[in-house]
Scaffold this motif. Structure first.
Motif, PDB file in Angstrom:
ATOM      1  N   ALA A 184     -31.307 -18.905  79.735  1.00 13.78           N
ATOM      2  CA  ALA A 184     -30.113 -20.056  78.591  1.00 13.78           C
ATOM      3  C   ALA A 184     -30.454 -18.619  77.846  1.00 13.78           C
ATOM      4  O   ALA A 184     -29.450 -18.452  76.939  1.00 13.78           O
ATOM      5  CB  ALA A 184     -30.718 -20.609  78.436  1.00 13.78           C
ATOM      6  N   THR A 185     -31.784 -17.891  77.735  1.00 20.09           N
ATOM      7  CA  THR A 185     -31.809 -16.276  76.418  1.00 20.09           C
ATOM      8  C   THR A 185     -30.552 -16.030  77.227  1.00 20.09           C
ATOM      9  O   THR A 185     -29.857 -15.235  75.270  1.00 20.09           O
ATOM     10  CB  THR A 185     -32.572 -15.840  76.573  1.00 20.09           C
ATOM     11  OG1 THR A 185     -33.871 -16.818  76.537  1.00 20.09           O
ATOM     12  CG2 THR A 185     -32.942 -14.617  75.587  1.00 20.09           C
ATOM     13  N   ILE A 186     -29.953 -15.338  78.261  1.00 20.19           N
ATOM     14  CA  ILE A 186     -28.968 -14.006  78.349  1.00 20.19           C
ATOM     15  C   ILE A 186     -28.140 -14.726  77.675  1.00 20.19           C
ATOM     16  O   ILE A 186     -26.798 -13.604  77.020  1.00 20.19           O
ATOM     17  CB  ILE A 186     -29.666 -13.564  79.342  1.00 20.19           C
ATOM     18  CG1 ILE A 186     -28.994 -12.112  79.242  1.00 20.19           C
ATOM     19  CG2 ILE A 186     -28.374 -14.970  80.105  1.00 20.19           C
ATOM     20  CD1 ILE A 186     -28.626 -11.445  80.666  1.00 20.19           C
ATOM     21  N   LEU A 187     -27.314 -15.908  77.282  1.00 22.33           N
ATOM     22  CA  LEU A 187     -25.853 -16.514  77.126  1.00 22.33           C
ATOM     23  C   LEU A 187     -26.228 -17.045  75.929  1.00 22.33           C
ATOM     24  O   LEU A 187     -25.446 -17.879  75.346  1.00 22.33           O
ATOM     25  CB  LEU A 187     -26.079 -17.641  78.446  1.00 22.33           C
ATOM     26  CG  LEU A 187     -25.853 -16.799  79.848  1.00 22.33           C
ATOM     27  CD1 LEU A 187     -24.993 -18.525  80.640  1.00 22.33           C
ATOM     28  CD2 LEU A 187     -24.559 -16.159  79.717  1.00 22.33           C
ATOM     29  N   ALA A 188     -27.248 -17.182  75.121  1.00 30.70           N
ATOM     30  CA  ALA A 188     -26.811 -17.688  73.700  1.00 30.70           C
ATOM     31  C   ALA A 188     -26.568 -17.058  72.885  1.00 30.70           C
ATOM     32  O   ALA A 188     -26.262 -15.624  73.861  1.00 30.70           O
ATOM     33  CB  ALA A 188     -29.018 -17.675  73.338  1.00 30.70           C
ATOM     34  N   PRO A 192     -30.782 -25.295  70.279  1.00 31.28           N
ATOM     35  CA  PRO A 192     -29.434 -24.749  70.198  1.00 31.28           C
ATOM     36  C   PRO A 192     -29.650 -24.572  68.823  1.00 31.28           C
ATOM     37  O   PRO A 192     -29.275 -23.509  68.480  1.00 31.28           O
ATOM     38  CB  PRO A 192     -28.868 -26.463  69.475  1.00 31.28           C
ATOM     39  CG  PRO A 192     -29.867 -27.661  70.475  1.00 31.28           C
ATOM     40  CD  PRO A 192     -30.895 -26.632  70.556  1.00 31.28           C
ATOM     41  N   HIS A 193     -30.400 -24.611  68.034  1.00 33.43           N
ATOM     42  CA  HIS A 193     -31.139 -23.218  66.815  1.00 33.43           C
ATOM     43  C   HIS A 193     -32.501 -21.996  67.189  1.00 33.43           C
ATOM     44  O   HIS A 193     -33.182 -21.890  65.913  1.00 33.43           O
ATOM     45  CB  HIS A 193     -31.824 -24.380  66.216  1.00 33.43           C
ATOM     46  CG  HIS A 193     -31.077 -24.854  65.335  1.00 33.43           C
ATOM     47  ND1 HIS A 193     -29.649 -25.208  64.941  1.00 33.43           N
ATOM     48  CD2 HIS A 193     -30.242 -26.867  65.113  1.00 33.43           C
ATOM     49  CE1 HIS A 193     -28.396 -26.239  64.279  1.00 33.43           C
ATOM     50  NE2 HIS A 193     -29.338 -27.573  64.876  1.00 33.43           N
ATOM     51  N   ALA A 194     -32.746 -21.842  68.220  1.00 33.88           N
ATOM     52  CA  ALA A 194     -33.032 -20.962  69.152  1.00 33.88           C
ATOM     53  C   ALA A 194     -32.897 -19.660  67.812  1.00 33.88           C
ATOM     54  O   ALA A 194     -33.629 -18.905  67.471  1.00 33.88           O
ATOM     55  CB  ALA A 194     -33.422 -20.936  70.139  1.00 33.88           C
ATOM     56  N   ASP A 195     -31.286 -19.399  67.907  1.00 33.46           N
ATOM     57  CA  ASP A 195     -30.926 -18.329  67.215  1.00 33.46           C
ATOM     58  C   ASP A 195     -31.868 -18.160  66.132  1.00 33.46           C
ATOM     59  O   ASP A 195     -32.289 -16.732  65.159  1.00 33.46           O
ATOM     60  CB  ASP A 195     -29.720 -17.954  67.231  1.00 33.46           C
ATOM     61  CG  ASP A 195     -28.827 -17.955  68.638  1.00 33.46           C
ATOM     62  OD1 ASP A 195     -29.322 -16.555  69.850  1.00 33.46           O
ATOM     63  OD2 ASP A 195     -27.891 -18.209  68.329  1.00 33.46           O
ATOM     64  N   THR A 196     -31.983 -19.013  64.987  1.00 34.51           N
ATOM     65  CA  THR A 196     -31.788 -18.745  63.791  1.00 34.51           C
ATOM     66  C   THR A 196     -33.791 -19.105  63.300  1.00 34.51           C
ATOM     67  O   THR A 196     -33.821 -18.423  62.677  1.00 34.51           O
ATOM     68  CB  THR A 196     -31.061 -19.891  63.222  1.00 34.51           C
ATOM     69  OG1 THR A 196     -30.018 -19.722  63.226  1.00 34.51           O
ATOM     70  CG2 THR A 196     -31.027 -20.013  61.639  1.00 34.51           C
ATOM     71  N   LEU A 197     -33.996 -19.765  64.284  1.00 32.70           N
ATOM     72  CA  LEU A 197     -35.457 -20.540  64.519  1.00 32.70           C
ATOM     73  C   LEU A 197     -36.491 -20.123  65.392  1.00 32.70           C
ATOM     74  O   LEU A 197     -37.844 -20.431  65.015  1.00 32.70           O
ATOM     75  CB  LEU A 197     -35.038 -21.722  63.604  1.00 32.70           C
ATOM     76  CG  LEU A 197     -34.405 -22.325  62.160  1.00 32.70           C
ATOM     77  CD1 LEU A 197     -34.238 -24.465  62.709  1.00 32.70           C
ATOM     78  CD2 LEU A 197     -34.983 -22.104  61.190  1.00 32.70           C
ATOM     79  N   GLY A 198     -36.272 -19.204  66.328  1.00 32.94           N
ATOM     80  CA  GLY A 198     -37.256 -19.828  67.091  1.00 32.94           C
ATOM     81  C   GLY A 198     -38.063 -18.939  67.145  1.00 32.94           C
ATOM     82  O   GLY A 198     -39.309 -19.231  68.054  1.00 32.94           O
TER      83      GLY A 198
END
Length: 383
Positions: free
Chosen positions: A66-70, A361-367
């Motif tokens: 999922a990381t590469i498509l986040a 779903p919030h890994a972009d902002t909080l991961g």
């Protein structure tokens, strides 16, 4: 007193042609996506004396993860106030990491109803004349602007975090499937490809580790249940990211409308649809039909896009790449911390040796903040 010597770089095993001799480790991290790679880096920074192994089933980054498509969109918009501090810390960590392609990019959220802080959509989008062909202001007449938002490449974040961890002394084992063992440690299956392009196990190793971190994304809770017999409250969902061939520029904002995010990327837009909830065990995403034509979009995503066609007219044109098979539309399984589509990144101990780390779903902002907190908890436990 002289300064301490820097740690020697760690070792990397990329394929089975490089002999691997198991040795004991203090910490083993399963999964080299952005969460696992960041956890490995923070562990090396906080506890450099601990011997650390980072294991990844694919490459770096894993093209199936999922990381590469986040989305790679950082924003406080829609985030609960108690998470703002962690979000700002994550933004600083991303910028300090370097190589992530970070760029400031405003985010515009469109709404049907007025509320404090919202202004007319037509007034907001007047700054970007090219948006006229993309959005119908009459359908979503109210807009909320986040001028501090930004975009980056999560795959690059994983790559650079892993490289920094290796420079700091972590070992990396690629193309290796890992399963935690009761009582600690990992069973490692080094993978190779046959002449008929089948992925098979080349050799198996047992590695001891005082602590194991499961950072394998949506596969993490499955590993906990199947390998350790530990049931968690977490879930997963399958998300696709179709392409919208509408021109975007260097200053085009990120748009959010009806739960759909339109991320400017490569001169066009990548669509990130909303997550409604968990997918059941054994679910296989299947396509749908649009005006009688079969498509590769899962039915739930197709229904979401059809419902937004009045607000985003470009979705009703040939600019939307529907695909004819699932392989035509990029997609990946995404972890849902707490089983919720809005669950923030989290970590928890599964037993006295094993920890579970989930982005979601919030890994972009909080991961990255969650990865640092986990690293601190593991380091304190082992020290």
């Amino acid at each position: 007193m002289s300064a301490p010597l820097p740690a020697a770089p760690g070792r990397v095993w990329a394929h089975v042609g490089q002999p691997f001799a198991p040795s004991p480790y203090d910490v083993a991290v399963v999964g080299a996506g952005r969460m696992g790679a960041a956890a490995a880096l923070f562990l090396r920074q906080q506890a450099p004396a601990l011997r650390l192994l980072l294991v990844e089933e694919g490459g770096l980054p894993n093209e199936d993860g999922a990381t590469i498509l986040a989305p790679g969109v950082w924003s406080l918009s829609g985030l609960a106030p108690e998470h703002h501090g962690a979000a700002r810390w994550t933004r600083g960590a991303l910028q300090a990491l370097g190589g992530t392609g970070w760029e400031a990019r405003e985010l515009v959220s469109l709404h049907a109803e007025p509320a404090p802080g919202r202004v007319p959509t037509a007034q907001t989008l007047a700054r970007w004349p090219d948006m006229g062909a993309l959005v119908n202001p009459a359908a979503l007449p109210w807009a909320e602007l986040d001028p501090d938002a930004g975009m980056y490449r999560p795959g690059h974040a994983a790559l650079h975090a892993a490289q920094a961890a290796i420079r700091a002394g972590a070992d990396l084992l690629l193309n290796t499937r890992a399963a935690p063992q009761p009582g600690g440690g990992l069973c490692l299956e080094r993978l190779t490809v046959t002449n008929t392009h089948q992925i098979v196990t080349h050799e198996t190793h047992l590695v001891t580790a005082r602590a194991v971190v499961l950072a394998a994304g949506a596969k993490g809770p499955w590993l906990a249940e199947c390998a350790l017999g530990v049931h968690t409250r977490h879930a997963r969902a399958y998300r696709q990211t179709p392409h919208l061939a509408v021109p975007s520029g260097a200053h085009s904002p990120v748009l959010r409308a009806g739960g759909l995010t339109l991320r400017p990327q490569h001169g066009a837009y990548t669509l990130i649809p909303p997550l409604h909830g968990r997918d059941p065990h054994g679910y296989q995403p299947s396509g749908g039909g649009l005006t009688g034509v079969p498509t590769g979009l899962r039915r739930e995503t197709l229904e979401d896009l059809v419902a937004l066609m009045d607000a985003v007219p470009a979705l009703a044109t040939e600019a939307l790449h529907l695909g004819r098979s699932l392989a035509d539309v990029p997609g990946a399984w995404l972890a849902l911390p707490g089983g919720r589509a809005d669950g923030p990144p989290t970590f928890e101990p599964l037993d006295e040796h094993t920890w579970l780390l989930l982005g979601g779903p919030h890994a972009d902002t909080l991961g990255l903040h969650a990865a640092r907190e986990l690293a601190q908890a593991v380091a304190e436990t082992l020290n």
